[in-house]
Design a protein around this motif. Structure first.
Motif, short mmCIF file in Angstrom:
data_model
loop_
_atom_site.label_atom_id
_atom_site.label_comp_id
_atom_site.label_asym_id
_atom_site.label_seq_id
_atom_site.Cartn_x
_atom_site.Cartn_y
_atom_site.Cartn_z
N LEU A 159 0.83 -1.20 0.00
CA LEU A 159 0.00 0.00 0.00
C LEU A 159 0.87 1.26 0.00
CD1 LEU A 159 -2.99 1.04 0.29
CD2 LEU A 159 -2.54 1.14 2.75
N LEU A 160 1.91 1.26 0.85
CA LEU A 160 2.80 2.41 0.92
C LEU A 160 3.62 2.57 -0.36
CD1 LEU A 160 4.08 2.01 4.59
CD2 LEU A 160 2.52 3.75 3.73
N ASN A 162 2.70 1.69 -3.36
CA ASN A 162 1.80 2.26 -4.38
C ASN A 162 1.66 3.76 -4.21
OD1 ASN A 162 0.75 0.39 -6.30
ND2 ASN A 162 -0.32 -0.66 -4.64
N LYS A 163 1.56 4.18 -2.96
CA LYS A 163 1.40 5.60 -2.65
C LYS A 163 2.62 6.41 -3.10
CE LYS A 163 0.78 8.73 1.30
NZ LYS A 163 0.62 8.79 2.78
N HIS A 164 3.79 5.80 -2.99
CA HIS A 164 5.03 6.53 -3.27
C HIS A 164 5.73 6.03 -4.53
CE1 HIS A 164 4.98 8.57 0.63
NE2 HIS A 164 4.71 7.40 1.19
#
Length: 392
Positions: A159-160, A162-164
């Protein structure tokens, strides 16, 4: 500076103040330490393979002291780069099947220096929430964004990431064996995510080097993942029984660190005698497979004994065996009671571990015998019953 006294009073009230205490080795009694005049079974040391008092290491260091002197006299980029460094780094690269290696003064300097050298503003570092403080501090110093993922949680990490995903550079960094829990990182999952998102992967083998792998190369080797790791870091202060740290990787990585890693550039080089001692320790680590076999046997025996007694023991197969107590004050009382029974084992409290998870961190050595560990487990159970950690 009156504020210090007030803050220290608060630490003491919460059973969080720490103190320095003298300990001394007992060469004729491996696996023991002396405090005051008391001989204690040492279940708190990181001397996993029992090499700290090995006569071959001591003799190598003694001989090098006579020829090279007490200190290096300068940083490695000035005149401190003595011949023992090159010999050790060549041996380390061969041992890890990497192109090159670089020795640092200690693990803290290696982790903080490498991360700061590789990452900066506009970059992101993905770090397990249970990683060592040296990793956390390296991320802070780098000024990269710190994306901390829940312990061994692949979904949260993804998830992280994907965010970054649009960040300039991405680095995943993890301990191989987590120093306070003794469990393994899920390295296969990290390799998958590294490849999927085009990130670099750095693994800290401080508590797994010397222990895992056919010749002690570490957990990455044990799992067949060593070629997937971009930055491989380890220390000489635990299984090797000496002091210092290393980084292995590509030639370009090592060239970059020589030019950009501030702890290396601006620190006096390790004494040549110590570096030579590490080379002897590396030779022993590679061939003394019986030490690893003995350590794992001791770990299984001790861990199973504490589990059967009813303690809350974190799962794992490493020589780090943490017993969760919970309350800081009760954990301190447990540690003091253990010392009263002839066992050295330290109370680990926040901020080293999360609030409410204070623990006794038992740490085993190949020097411990089965009888010593069985007797120790019986005493630990007795104290657990006395303090109400266990119910009768």
């Amino acid at each position: 500076m009156n504020w210090m006294e007030k803050e220290l009073e608060l630490l003491a009230e919460d059973s969080l103040e720490r103190f320095l205490r003298d300990s001394a080795p007992v060469p004729e009694c491996p696996g023991y330490t002396v405090r005051g005049e008391r001989l204690l079974l040492n279940l708190a040391s990181n001397d996993y393979l029992g090499l700290a008092q090995h006569p071959a290491i001591i003799e190598t260091m003694r001989e090098m002291l006579l020829t090279e002197g007490g200190g290096s006299g300068a940083s490695r980029l000035v005149t401190g780069n003595r011949p023992p460094y090159g010999r050790l780094e060549e041996a380390l690269a061969t041992w890890q099947n990497s192109e090159a290696a670089l020795v640092f003064a200690n693990g803290y300097m290696a982790n903080s220096g490498v991360i700061r050298a590789l990452m900066g503003r506009g970059d992101v570092v993905f770090s397990d929430q249970f990683n060592h403080a040296s990793i956390v501090d390296g991320i802070v110093l780098s000024r990269a964004e710190h994306a901390r993922y829940r312990h061994n949680d692949k979904d949260h990490l993804k998830l992280l990431m994907n965010k970054h995903r649009d960040k300039r550079r991405k680095l995943i960094v993890t301990d191989a064996i987590f120093s306070m829990d003794g469990d393994q990182a899920r390295l296969r999952e990290l390799v998958e995510l590294k490849c999927e998102y085009g990130a670099m992967l750095m693994v800290d083998e401080a508590h797994s080097g010397g222990i895992y792998g056919e010749r002690g190369e570490g957990l990455c080797y044990e799992l067949g993942l060593h070629n997937e790791v971009d930055i491989h870091m380890g220390t000489f202060s635990k299984s090797f029984g000496v002091y210092g740290a290393y980084v292995c990787g590509s030639r370009n990585l090592i060239r970059w660190l020589i030019n950009k890693a501030r702890p290396l550039i601006y620190s006096t080089a390790l004494p040549p005698s110590l570096v030579a001692g590490v080379s002897t320790a590396l030779d022993l680590v590679k061939v003394d497979y019986w030490r690893r076999e003995r350590l794992f046997s001791a770990s299984r025996l001790f861990r199973s004994s504490l589990c059967e007694a009813g303690f809350n023991v974190i799962n794992g197969d490493s020589p780090i065996v943490p017993v969760i107590i919970g309350e800081n004050e009760k954990t301190l009382r447990f540690s003091h009671a253990l010392e009263g029974e002839g066992i050295a084992a330290v109370a680990i409290r926040p901020p080293t571990v999360p609030e409410g998870t204070a623990r006794i961190r038992f740490s085993l050595s190949a020097a411990h015998t089965d009888k010593e560990l069985i007797d120790a487990a019986a005493l630990i159970r007795k104290i657990g019953l006395q303090l109400g950690v266990l119910s009768a």
